[in-house]
Design a protein around this motif. Structure first.
Motif, mmCIF file in Angstrom:
data_model
loop_
_atom_site.group_PDB
_atom_site.id
_atom_site.type_symbol
_atom_site.label_atom_id
_atom_site.label_comp_id
_atom_site.label_asym_id
_atom_site.label_seq_id
_atom_site.Cartn_x
_atom_site.Cartn_y
_atom_site.Cartn_z
ATOM 1 N N UNK A 125 0.820 -1.212 0.000
ATOM 2 C CA UNK A 125 0.000 0.000 0.000
ATOM 3 C C UNK A 125 0.856 1.265 0.000
ATOM 4 N N UNK A 126 2.182 1.094 0.037
ATOM 5 C CA UNK A 126 3.090 2.240 0.017
ATOM 6 C C UNK A 126 3.362 2.820 1.386
ATOM 7 N N UNK A 127 2.848 2.187 2.443
ATOM 8 C CA UNK A 127 3.040 2.702 3.801
ATOM 9 C C UNK A 127 4.299 2.106 4.422
ATOM 10 N N UNK A 128 4.914 2.887 5.305
ATOM 11 C CA UNK A 128 6.139 2.438 5.955
ATOM 12 C C UNK A 128 5.834 1.306 6.927
ATOM 13 N N UNK A 129 6.692 0.272 6.891
ATOM 14 C CA UNK A 129 6.482 -0.887 7.765
ATOM 15 C C UNK A 129 7.780 -1.244 8.477
ATOM 16 N N UNK A 130 8.467 -0.226 8.985
ATOM 17 C CA UNK A 130 9.712 -0.461 9.706
ATOM 18 C C UNK A 130 10.928 -0.154 8.858
ATOM 19 N N UNK A 131 12.070 -0.683 9.271
ATOM 20 C CA UNK A 131 13.330 -0.474 8.545
ATOM 21 C C UNK A 131 14.174 -1.733 8.642
ATOM 22 N N UNK A 132 15.204 -1.795 7.819
ATOM 23 C CA UNK A 132 16.069 -2.960 7.795
ATOM 24 C C UNK A 132 17.512 -2.523 7.572
ATOM 25 N N UNK A 133 18.432 -3.236 8.212
ATOM 26 C CA UNK A 133 19.864 -2.969 8.027
ATOM 27 C C UNK A 133 20.403 -3.894 6.946
ATOM 28 N N UNK A 134 21.032 -3.305 5.929
ATOM 29 C CA UNK A 134 21.604 -4.075 4.832
ATOM 30 C C UNK A 134 23.125 -4.104 4.971
#
Length: 206
Positions: free
Chosen positions: A9-18
């Motif tokens: 839906x284009x909404x933010x769902x957290x973050x991730x470390x790459x």
């Protein structure tokens, strides 16, 4: 490297470390070129074939006498200089593939992922799943997200409903993590990786 995770839906769902050792390299065109060339050569059929003078269907009778014609000496109409004769040193079925070490192929995949991350064309998706295999609903979401030519890489397994919904959307491909390859990544403008895909790729490339 830290990136935001979004949902369909284009909404933010957290973050991730790459990991920088996979997504933070300085892309090298020579490495990418060698791996893509290896891929395309292995995919080439190599079924091209022409007839040699032993395979053409003219008679083997001597076409005219050896001496006294005032012309060159000839025996068979199957010779390459005649129209309809065999081809000299023409292509024959063969493999165009060549070897490339696993270490180099793995390095090429790292550089392909890093190139998408560097140009800002890397998107991390929460999950690629659908309750029903409805192409129209998924196509609308893809349009809203602005993905015109995108490759979605999921984890070890892909959601069957999502794959069936994406099958008829032009410019959208879905692959499991083991199917991720340099050519398909570079061919698409946007690279979309699910969180499960990121974990699988990092485990594969470490």
């Amino acid at each position: 490297m830290k990136l935001d995770v979004i949902n369909l839906d284009g909404k933010k769902a957290g973050s991730v470390d790459l990991g920088d050792e996979i997504f933070g390299l300085e892309p090298r065109a020579d490495i990418l070129h060698r791996v893509v060339r290896w891929q395309r050569n292995n995919a080439q059929a190599g079924t091209h074939k022409v007839k040699t003078r032993s395979e053409t269907s003219y008679s083997t009778k001597k076409i005219y006498r050896q001496k006294g014609t005032g012309g060159a000496r000839h025996g068979s109409r199957n010779a390459p200089i005649f129209r309809g004769g065999g081809v000299y040193k023409g292509p024959t079925p063969r493999s165009h593939g060549h070897d490339l070490t696993k270490k180099f192929r793995k390095l090429g995949l790292k550089h392909a992922l890093s190139s998408k991350a560097k140009t800002g064309n890397l998107v991390i998706l929460d999950e690629a799943s659908a309750k029903e295999p409805k192409t129209g609903a998924l196509a609308k979401k893809v349009r809203e997200l602005g993905w015109k030519r995108a490759l979605i890489i999921d984890g070890a397994d892909v959601n069957e409903n999502f794959v069936r919904a994406a099958a008829n959307i032009e410019g959208l491909d879905v692959l499991p993590s083991m199917g991720a390859n340099v050519y398909d990544i570079l061919k698409r403008d946007t690279l979309v990786i699910t969180k499960a895909g990121v974990e699988a790729l990092e485990a594969r490339l470490k």
